[in-house]
Structures are given as structure tokens and as C-alpha cells.
Design a protein around this motif. Sequence first.
Motif, PDB file in Angstrom:
ATOM      1  N   GLN A   1       5.342 -74.418  98.705  1.00 26.79           N
ATOM      2  CA  GLN A   1       3.927 -74.080  98.533  1.00 26.79           C
ATOM      3  C   GLN A   1       3.172 -74.265  99.842  1.00 26.79           C
ATOM      4  O   GLN A   1       2.347 -73.434 100.219  1.00 26.79           O
ATOM      5  CB  GLN A   1       3.306 -74.969  97.453  1.00 26.79           C
ATOM      6  N   GLN A   2       3.478 -75.332 100.548  1.00 30.19           N
ATOM      7  CA  GLN A   2       2.813 -75.595 101.820  1.00 30.19           C
ATOM      8  C   GLN A   2       3.093 -74.491 102.824  1.00 30.19           C
ATOM      9  O   GLN A   2       2.195 -74.046 103.548  1.00 30.19           O
ATOM     10  CB  GLN A   2       3.282 -76.943 102.363  1.00 30.19           C
ATOM     11  N   GLN A   3       4.328 -74.004 102.866  1.00 27.30           N
ATOM     12  CA  GLN A   3       4.699 -72.952 103.804  1.00 27.30           C
ATOM     13  C   GLN A   3       4.031 -71.619 103.476  1.00 27.30           C
ATOM     14  O   GLN A   3       3.753 -70.807 104.361  1.00 27.30           O
ATOM     15  CB  GLN A   3       6.220 -72.769 103.809  1.00 27.30           C
ATOM     16  N   GLN A   4       3.746 -71.396 102.197  1.00 29.97           N
ATOM     17  CA  GLN A   4       3.193 -70.119 101.761  1.00 29.97           C
ATOM     18  C   GLN A   4       1.670 -70.112 101.708  1.00 29.97           C
ATOM     19  O   GLN A   4       1.065 -69.069 101.458  1.00 29.97           O
ATOM     20  CB  GLN A   4       3.738 -69.780 100.367  1.00 29.97           C
ATOM     21  N   PHE A   5       1.042 -71.247 101.992  1.00 29.53           N
ATOM     22  CA  PHE A   5      -0.404 -71.344 101.827  1.00 29.53           C
ATOM     23  C   PHE A   5      -1.139 -70.546 102.903  1.00 29.53           C
ATOM     24  O   PHE A   5      -0.665 -70.433 104.040  1.00 29.53           O
ATOM     25  CB  PHE A   5      -0.850 -72.812 101.878  1.00 29.53           C
ATOM     26  N   GLU A   6      -2.294 -69.994 102.548  1.00 27.38           N
ATOM     27  CA  GLU A   6      -3.110 -69.220 103.477  1.00 27.38           C
ATOM     28  C   GLU A   6      -3.517 -70.097 104.660  1.00 27.38           C
ATOM     29  O   GLU A   6      -4.239 -71.082 104.497  1.00 27.38           O
ATOM     30  CB  GLU A   6      -4.356 -68.695 102.753  1.00 27.38           C
ATOM     31  N   PRO A   7      -3.077 -69.782 105.891  1.00 27.77           N
ATOM     32  CA  PRO A   7      -3.295 -70.682 107.022  1.00 27.77           C
ATOM     33  C   PRO A   7      -4.732 -70.708 107.543  1.00 27.77           C
ATOM     34  O   PRO A   7      -5.147 -71.685 108.161  1.00 27.77           O
ATOM     35  CB  PRO A   7      -2.343 -70.149 108.093  1.00 27.77           C
ATOM     36  N   ASN A   8      -5.489 -69.647 107.311  1.00 21.04           N
ATOM     37  CA  ASN A   8      -6.812 -69.543 107.926  1.00 21.04           C
ATOM     38  C   ASN A   8      -7.957 -69.939 106.997  1.00 21.04           C
ATOM     39  O   ASN A   8      -9.122 -69.703 107.311  1.00 21.04           O
ATOM     40  CB  ASN A   8      -7.031 -68.117 108.441  1.00 21.04           C
ATOM     41  N   VAL A   9      -7.642 -70.541 105.872  1.00 16.95           N
ATOM     42  CA  VAL A   9      -8.685 -71.086 105.012  1.00 16.95           C
ATOM     43  C   VAL A   9      -9.010 -72.494 105.509  1.00 16.95           C
ATOM     44  O   VAL A   9      -8.150 -73.190 106.071  1.00 16.95           O
ATOM     45  CB  VAL A   9      -8.225 -71.114 103.535  1.00 16.95           C
ATOM     46  N   SER A  10     -10.244 -72.926 105.339  1.00 18.50           N
ATOM     47  CA  SER A  10     -10.611 -74.274 105.753  1.00 18.50           C
ATOM     48  C   SER A  10     -10.007 -75.295 104.793  1.00 18.50           C
ATOM     49  O   SER A  10      -9.602 -74.952 103.667  1.00 18.50           O
ATOM     50  CB  SER A  10     -12.135 -74.440 105.762  1.00 18.50           C
TER      51      SER A  10
ATOM     52  N   ASN B   1      -3.492 -69.648  96.428  1.00 17.10           N
ATOM     53  CA  ASN B   1      -3.111 -70.244  97.715  1.00 17.10           C
ATOM     54  C   ASN B   1      -4.095 -69.833  98.802  1.00 17.10           C
ATOM     55  O   ASN B   1      -3.734 -69.280  99.839  1.00 17.10           O
ATOM     56  CB  ASN B   1      -1.694 -69.838  98.103  1.00 17.10           C
ATOM     57  N   GLY B   2      -5.364 -70.111  98.571  1.00 18.88           N
ATOM     58  CA  GLY B   2      -6.427 -69.714  99.469  1.00 18.88           C
ATOM     59  C   GLY B   2      -7.607 -69.207  98.664  1.00 18.88           C
ATOM     60  O   GLY B   2      -7.575 -69.208  97.424  1.00 18.88           O
ATOM     61  N   LEU B   3      -8.669 -68.772  99.343  1.00 18.28           N
ATOM     62  CA  LEU B   3      -9.858 -68.260  98.671  1.00 18.28           C
ATOM     63  C   LEU B   3     -10.010 -66.758  98.904  1.00 18.28           C
ATOM     64  O   LEU B   3      -9.623 -66.252  99.963  1.00 18.28           O
ATOM     65  CB  LEU B   3     -11.111 -68.987  99.174  1.00 18.28           C
TER      66      LEU B   3
ATOM     67  N   LEU C   1     -12.907 -83.713 107.962  1.00 15.28           N
ATOM     68  CA  LEU C   1     -12.057 -82.593 108.390  1.00 15.28           C
ATOM     69  C   LEU C   1     -12.264 -81.351 107.528  1.00 15.28           C
ATOM     70  O   LEU C   1     -11.503 -80.389 107.641  1.00 15.28           O
ATOM     71  CB  LEU C   1     -10.580 -82.996 108.342  1.00 15.28           C
ATOM     72  N   GLY C   2     -13.280 -81.344 106.701  1.00 16.31           N
ATOM     73  CA  GLY C   2     -13.457 -80.275 105.729  1.00 16.31           C
ATOM     74  C   GLY C   2     -13.516 -78.881 106.297  1.00 16.31           C
ATOM     75  O   GLY C   2     -13.079 -77.914 105.657  1.00 16.31           O
ATOM     76  N   GLN C   3     -14.040 -78.721 107.506  1.00 15.41           N
ATOM     77  CA  GLN C   3     -14.171 -77.386 108.105  1.00 15.41           C
ATOM     78  C   GLN C   3     -12.976 -76.993 108.974  1.00 15.41           C
ATOM     79  O   GLN C   3     -12.914 -75.868 109.474  1.00 15.41           O
ATOM     80  CB  GLN C   3     -15.466 -77.322 108.933  1.00 15.41           C
ATOM     81  N   ARG C   4     -12.043 -77.900 109.149  1.00 16.89           N
ATOM     82  CA  ARG C   4     -10.867 -77.572 109.958  1.00 16.89           C
ATOM     83  C   ARG C   4      -9.970 -76.608 109.192  1.00 16.89           C
ATOM     84  O   ARG C   4      -9.794 -76.727 107.980  1.00 16.89           O
ATOM     85  CB  ARG C   4     -10.099 -78.846 110.302  1.00 16.89           C
ATOM     86  N   LEU C   5      -9.386 -75.629 109.888  1.00 17.64           N
ATOM     87  CA  LEU C   5      -8.517 -74.668 109.235  1.00 17.64           C
ATOM     88  C   LEU C   5      -7.212 -75.329 108.802  1.00 17.64           C
ATOM     89  O   LEU C   5      -6.718 -76.265 109.445  1.00 17.64           O
ATOM     90  CB  LEU C   5      -8.220 -73.489 110.167  1.00 17.64           C
TER      91      LEU C   5
END
Length: 274
Positions: free
Chosen positions: A89-98, A111-113, A139-143
Motif C-alpha cells: 500500500q505504501q508503494q502504491q500511494f499517491e506520492p504528490n498528496v500532502s 490512495n490519495g485525494l 508536517l501536515g503540508q509536506r508531500l
Amino acid sequence: MKPPLLELRGATVYRGAVKVLAQLRLSIGHGESVVLLGRNGSGKSTLLKLLTREIYAVESEGIKVSIFGQQRPVVAELRRRIASVSNDQQQQFEPNVSLRGAVVSGFFGSNGLYHFQNISAEMLTAADQWIERVGLGGLGQRLFHQLSTGQQRRALIARALVAGADVLVLDEPTSGLDIAATASYLTLLDELLAGGTAVLLATHHIEEIPAAIERVVLFDDGRIVADGSKQELLTDATLSALFGMALVVQRHGQRYRLAPLEGEQGAGNAESAD
């Protein structure tokens, strides 16, 4: 009394022509925390996927697979009640979501918004609270892709629990983590368990077993070979047979550690004074 989380009677699962689970009989109570222990490929992850309805057992007379008391549960409802975290799941998660967005996505099971999802102020508040709770405050705004592997794993726990799931399912939770991140992650699990979160943990490392979880189910070659307490099952003889090599179990307080037997030495099951 609430129905059990999972009840299996004669459950058998195939992947293609290969039988990966064979005639499982198992009951896990509502709110109960359990460790599934065994070698890679022993069937632990398959059982978790059976629970989350990613795969299905053979249907036949006398076979029973019941989740929360239902033999045909609604998958969307299960995703709300069963929160899972895995390396895949971690590998497939949307990388550019905060980070904040990643946690909020737990309300939607995505897996993202996405633009069509309606995010409320209450969701954002709950996400911020869980970000603090898992130790990622500020860290809420960090990608997501800018977080360390350990931070990402914590973020996924927050995402998993933000919508009020009944149980947290963890598949090899420390895979890919360094020593410091592993220790921090296990401390977080201890805190969640102390706060009343039910955990179903699949692992082949007895060092990962939280002190608060007493019940251990041993898997080997798609079968359950033992089901009991840590004190009963985390022994030299039992784990040497399970992993196919001579091993010594060392106990330090409520934590356990496994080491290869060197020559004839090692009394095993030694408990330290702490």
C-alpha cells in the motif's frame, strides 16, 4: 455481545492451481488483538486478504467464512471497519498528496485525494489530530514522497484509523524500516494498543510482537499449526520447528527475540531482570 471479527470453518483458498490456505479453523473476537506468525509464504498475508475480501475462499457445504457475523459482508462497509497498512500500500500511494491529504483520504478509502471528493472541516480537524497523535505534528503540508519511510508508515496508520475503524490490520509493518524507525513504530503500536485499538498483526519477526498482544497463531504451509499464548508458543522447540532451524528464544521483559543456536550453548527462554 458483538459478533466475532472473523470466524473460519474449513476455509480453503487457491491462487490458480496452488492451494495457499487449507482447511482453516479460526475465530478472532471483536476487539481482540492477535499476532499471525510464520515464515514468508506461510499464508499469513493471504488470511489478511481473505479478511478484507481481496480474495475469497472456496464455497462449499460445511465451509464458513464470516466477518463481523456476516458471510457476505458489503465490501465498502468492511473498508470502513477494517483499516489495513502494508508495504505494498505504501508503494502504491499517491506520492504528490500532502501528509494531511493522505490522512484525510482514509475517509474515502482511496490512495490519495481526488477533485470529486467532498472534504469537510470535521475531516480536516480529525486528520490534524491523528497527525499529532502519530508524532508527525508540523508536517501536515509536506508531500507524501518527501516523508521518510518511517514517517510514511506512521501517516498510513493515521489514515487507517482517522475514520474510526474497528481493527487495524498490519502486514509485515516494519518491512523496509531502519532500526530507529522500527523502534519508533513499535512504540506507536504500544500506544495505540494501550488506547484500545484492536490490532491484527502478520509478521515473521517475534521482535515485532507488542507486549500488549498475548495471543499468537502460528502458520506453516497454508495451515494453522498452533494457536495460544506467547508464553505457550514462543519457545525454542516450537519456533525451531516452525522456521526449520535450531533457534533460541530470548525474553526481555515483555519483548521476545530470536537467535540461531550456536553449538550446544544457549539455555533459551531466559528472562532478563528488567
